[in-house]
Write a protein that holds these residues in place. Structure first.
Motif, PDB file in Angstrom:
ATOM      1  N   TRP A 117       0.683  -1.388   0.014  1.00  0.00           N
ATOM      2  CA  TRP A 117      -0.007  -0.056  -0.217  1.00  0.00           C
ATOM      3  C   TRP A 117       0.893   1.372  -0.119  1.00  0.00           C
ATOM      4  N   GLU A 118       2.051   1.179   0.117  1.00  0.00           N
ATOM      5  CA  GLU A 118       2.891   2.390   0.283  1.00  0.00           C
ATOM      6  C   GLU A 118       2.749   3.157  -1.107  1.00  0.00           C
ATOM      7  N   ASN A 119       2.577   2.548  -2.096  1.00  0.00           N
ATOM      8  CA  ASN A 119       2.669   3.053  -3.240  1.00  0.00           C
ATOM      9  C   ASN A 119       1.306   3.765  -3.632  1.00  0.00           C
ATOM     10  N   ASP A 120       0.124   3.188  -3.010  1.00  0.00           N
ATOM     11  CA  ASP A 120      -1.021   3.656  -3.036  1.00  0.00           C
ATOM     12  C   ASP A 120      -1.506   4.749  -2.216  1.00  0.00           C
ATOM     13  N   PHE A 121      -0.995   4.809  -1.002  1.00  0.00           N
ATOM     14  CA  PHE A 121      -1.114   5.935  -0.356  1.00  0.00           C
ATOM     15  C   PHE A 121      -0.868   7.052  -0.769  1.00  0.00           C
ATOM     16  N   LEU A 122      -1.565   8.384  -0.455  1.00  0.00           N
ATOM     17  CA  LEU A 122      -1.431   9.582  -1.271  1.00  0.00           C
ATOM     18  C   LEU A 122      -0.382  10.392  -0.380  1.00  0.00           C
ATOM     19  N   ARG A 123      -0.040  11.449  -1.022  1.00  0.00           N
ATOM     20  CA  ARG A 123       1.068  12.296  -0.499  1.00  0.00           C
ATOM     21  C   ARG A 123       0.459  13.112   0.895  1.00  0.00           C
ATOM     22  N   SER A 124      -0.573  13.144   0.857  1.00  0.00           N
ATOM     23  CA  SER A 124      -1.207  13.751   2.031  1.00  0.00           C
ATOM     24  C   SER A 124      -1.274  13.240   3.409  1.00  0.00           C
ATOM     25  N   SER A 125      -1.012  11.815   3.189  1.00  0.00           N
ATOM     26  CA  SER A 125      -1.182  10.848   4.449  1.00  0.00           C
ATOM     27  C   SER A 125       0.274  10.780   4.967  1.00  0.00           C
ATOM     28  N   GLY A 127       1.270   9.749   8.484  1.00  0.00           N
ATOM     29  CA  GLY A 127       1.327   8.980   9.825  1.00  0.00           C
ATOM     30  C   GLY A 127       1.659   7.565   9.348  1.00  0.00           C
ATOM     31  N   TYR A 128       2.558   7.311  10.344  1.00  0.00           N
ATOM     32  CA  TYR A 128       3.033   5.714  10.207  1.00  0.00           C
ATOM     33  C   TYR A 128       3.683   5.333   9.058  1.00  0.00           C
ATOM     34  N   ARG A 129       4.165   6.146   8.280  1.00  0.00           N
ATOM     35  CA  ARG A 129       4.675   5.546   7.093  1.00  0.00           C
ATOM     36  C   ARG A 129       6.167   5.735   7.109  1.00  0.00           C
ATOM     37  N   PRO A 130       6.960   4.729   6.472  1.00  0.00           N
ATOM     38  CA  PRO A 130       8.559   4.461   6.658  1.00  0.00           C
ATOM     39  C   PRO A 130       9.260   5.844   6.264  1.00  0.00           C
ATOM     40  N   VAL A 131       8.663   6.640   5.332  1.00  0.00           N
ATOM     41  CA  VAL A 131       9.580   7.770   4.977  1.00  0.00           C
ATOM     42  C   VAL A 131       8.823   9.009   5.081  1.00  0.00           C
ATOM     43  N   LYS A 132       7.792   9.232   6.118  1.00  0.00           N
ATOM     44  CA  LYS A 132       7.050  10.240   6.461  1.00  0.00           C
ATOM     45  C   LYS A 132       7.252  10.651   8.011  1.00  0.00           C
ATOM     46  N   SER A 133       6.979  11.739   8.473  1.00  0.00           N
ATOM     47  CA  SER A 133       6.834  11.864   9.809  1.00  0.00           C
ATOM     48  C   SER A 133       6.224  12.990  10.141  1.00  0.00           C
ATOM     49  N   ALA A 134       5.792  13.550  11.480  1.00  0.00           N
ATOM     50  CA  ALA A 134       4.833  14.406  11.752  1.00  0.00           C
ATOM     51  C   ALA A 134       5.667  15.687  11.617  1.00  0.00           C
ATOM     52  N   LEU A 219      -3.143  -0.630   9.372  1.00  0.00           N
ATOM     53  CA  LEU A 219      -4.399  -0.846   9.170  1.00  0.00           C
ATOM     54  C   LEU A 219      -5.255   0.317   9.142  1.00  0.00           C
ATOM     55  N   ALA A 220      -5.045   1.297  10.249  1.00  0.00           N
ATOM     56  CA  ALA A 220      -5.560   2.670  10.345  1.00  0.00           C
ATOM     57  C   ALA A 220      -5.433   3.318   8.916  1.00  0.00           C
ATOM     58  N   ASN A 221      -4.064   3.259   8.386  1.00  0.00           N
ATOM     59  CA  ASN A 221      -3.851   3.893   7.136  1.00  0.00           C
ATOM     60  C   ASN A 221      -4.755   3.591   6.020  1.00  0.00           C
ATOM     61  N   ILE A 222      -4.604   2.003   5.920  1.00  0.00           N
ATOM     62  CA  ILE A 222      -5.391   1.613   5.035  1.00  0.00           C
ATOM     63  C   ILE A 222      -6.933   2.029   4.858  1.00  0.00           C
ATOM     64  N   TYR A 223      -7.508   1.984   6.093  1.00  0.00           N
ATOM     65  CA  TYR A 223      -9.016   2.312   6.400  1.00  0.00           C
ATOM     66  C   TYR A 223      -9.285   3.667   6.065  1.00  0.00           C
ATOM     67  N   LEU A 224      -8.544   4.685   6.419  1.00  0.00           N
ATOM     68  CA  LEU A 224      -8.568   6.054   5.883  1.00  0.00           C
ATOM     69  C   LEU A 224      -8.046   6.506   4.785  1.00  0.00           C
ATOM     70  N   HIS A 225      -7.337   5.549   4.234  1.00  0.00           N
ATOM     71  CA  HIS A 225      -6.965   5.713   2.807  1.00  0.00           C
ATOM     72  C   HIS A 225      -8.290   5.707   1.800  1.00  0.00           C
ATOM     73  N   TYR A 226      -9.269   4.642   2.105  1.00  0.00           N
ATOM     74  CA  TYR A 226     -10.321   4.432   1.268  1.00  0.00           C
ATOM     75  C   TYR A 226     -11.536   5.215   1.819  1.00  0.00           C
ATOM     76  N   ALA A 227     -11.486   5.452   3.203  1.00  0.00           N
ATOM     77  CA  ALA A 227     -12.774   6.158   3.602  1.00  0.00           C
ATOM     78  C   ALA A 227     -12.534   7.737   3.585  1.00  0.00           C
ATOM     79  N   LEU A 228     -11.358   8.447   3.547  1.00  0.00           N
ATOM     80  CA  LEU A 228     -11.231   9.670   3.666  1.00  0.00           C
ATOM     81  C   LEU A 228     -10.286  10.249   2.706  1.00  0.00           C
TER      82      LEU A 228
END
Length: 374
Positions: A117-125, A127-134, A219-228
């Motif tokens: 899913w890392e390639n599917d997640f949008l740039r706006s996300s 949280g909890y990603r290997p190359v992203k941070s708060a 799992l939270a990122n996958i859920y909000l990826h589709y829901a939001l």
């Protein structure tokens, strides 16, 4: 990332519609050993009371036993121990503590899901990603608000997100990219694992995923990826006349709009959209605000990831977006240091002072980061 995970990630990137099979077999001893190296060894023990120091002396035997149980499909998820930790607002946050075996396997599955899913997640996300941070989320928000021409802000927070994720919806989302019954059944075990409350009672989980579980973030990122995220990107933005931007870190997100009417329309549609997925916004943390360089004021501000954002003026009198540590966050930080000093004041100075120095350096970095300009 191992070669196996790299091949999964490459396949996911080059074939966006591909459904992966035979993922369960990737949970071999190599991946489990790697997962052991990645989990937090200082975290509290699960319901079996086994800590990392207990597990380490027989690590090879434990990993072999765990791998055999997965291979023979006799592995069963253990019950989750729930503890309550204090929040800055005085309330208590429920935290789930899996056993070490569950943590290791969850970390392995988490790596597999992230590779897909890392390639599917949008740039706006962020949280909890290997190359992203708060810090990257805060910096991106700072730059876009300073130079993007946005005039309205919708700040939102999802009420009890980790406790209310719908299991059926989550499994449907996972099936978009995973066609492996064994792996899905394994994830289902963790979702339905019994929870032992601090009072000693056992409750059966019918929704949500324990906050504190190793696999919960992905799992939270996958859920909000589709829901939001996809809803905003594919359904909301194409209908707008002005610019709009969403920045999300886990379940905490901010949406900026150029025009007031479009901001209001989104603010009204958001609760309805979330209800479709058994979620609801926290009313006390969800607001729509006028936020523009043409109306600079310290009273017009919003909070995101522990920072307060507001418009002010620089040395030349030009409008400048500024941020500072939120008052509640700062107070909680000072209280934590005070309690730490009080509890450790009996230690010798040659032990106490280096520890205190490290804590104060961390506080200084946090406060300096809050004052950084874009």
């Amino acid at each position: 990332m191992t070669t196996e995970l790299q091949s999964i990630a490459f396949k996911a990137q080059t074939h966006p519609k591909h459904q992966f099979q035979n993922l369960y077999g990737k949970l071999d001893s190599d991946l489990l050993i790697q997962s052991w190296g990645q989990i937090n060894k200082k975290s509290a023990a699960g319901i079996d009371g086994i800590t990392s120091s207990d597990y380490l002396p027989r690590l090879s035997e434990n990993i072999t036993c765990l791998q055999n149980s997965l291979k023979q499909k006799t592995y069963r998820a253990s019950d989750v121990k729930r503890v309550l930790i204090p929040k800055s607002n005085g309330k208590l946050r429920p935290l789930g503590l899996p056993t070490l075996d569950d943590k290791i396997v969850q970390q392995g599955v988490s790596q597999i899901l992230s590779a897909i899913w890392e390639n599917d997640f949008l740039r706006s996300s962020y949280g909890y990603r290997p190359v992203k941070s708060a810090h990257q989320a805060v910096h991106s928000l700072n730059l876009n608000l300073q130079f993007g021409g946005y005039g309205y802000i919708v700040e939102a927070d999802i009420k009890g997100f980790f406790d209310n994720m719908n299991h059926n919806w989550l499994m449907k989302m996972l099936k978009e990219r995973v066609n492996d019954k064994a792996l899905l059944k394994l994830i289902g075990q963790w979702l339905k694992a019994r929870i032992k409350t601090p009072e000693g009672h056992y409750i059966k989980s019918t929704k949500g995923t324990p906050q504190g579980g190793v696999i919960s973030p992905v799992l939270a990122n996958i859920y909000l990826h589709y829901a939001l995220d996809l809803w905003f990107e594919k359904r909301v933005k194409p209908t707008l006349k002005g610019k709009a931007m969403l920045i999300r870190y886990a379940d905490d997100f901010v949406v900026a709009f150029q025009y007031r009417d479009e901001a209001r329309a989104f603010y009204q549609r958001l609760p309805e959209r979330l209800r479709e997925f058994d979620l609801e916004v926290a009313p006390e943390k969800t607001h729509i605000k006028r936020f523009s360089r043409f109306h600079p004021s310290r009273t017009r501000k919003f909070q995101f990831l522990g920072f307060e954002f507001f418009w002010g003026a620089d040395r030349n009198g030009e409008p400048r977006l500024k941020r500072q540590t939120a008052a509640k966050k700062r107070k909680a930080l000072m209280t934590d240091i005070y309690c730490w000093i009080k509890n450790n004041r009996s230690k010798r100075l040659n032990i106490l002072m280096p520890m205190l120095r490290r804590k104060l350096i961390g506080v200084k970095k946090l406060l300096c980061a809050a004052r950084q300009r874009p």
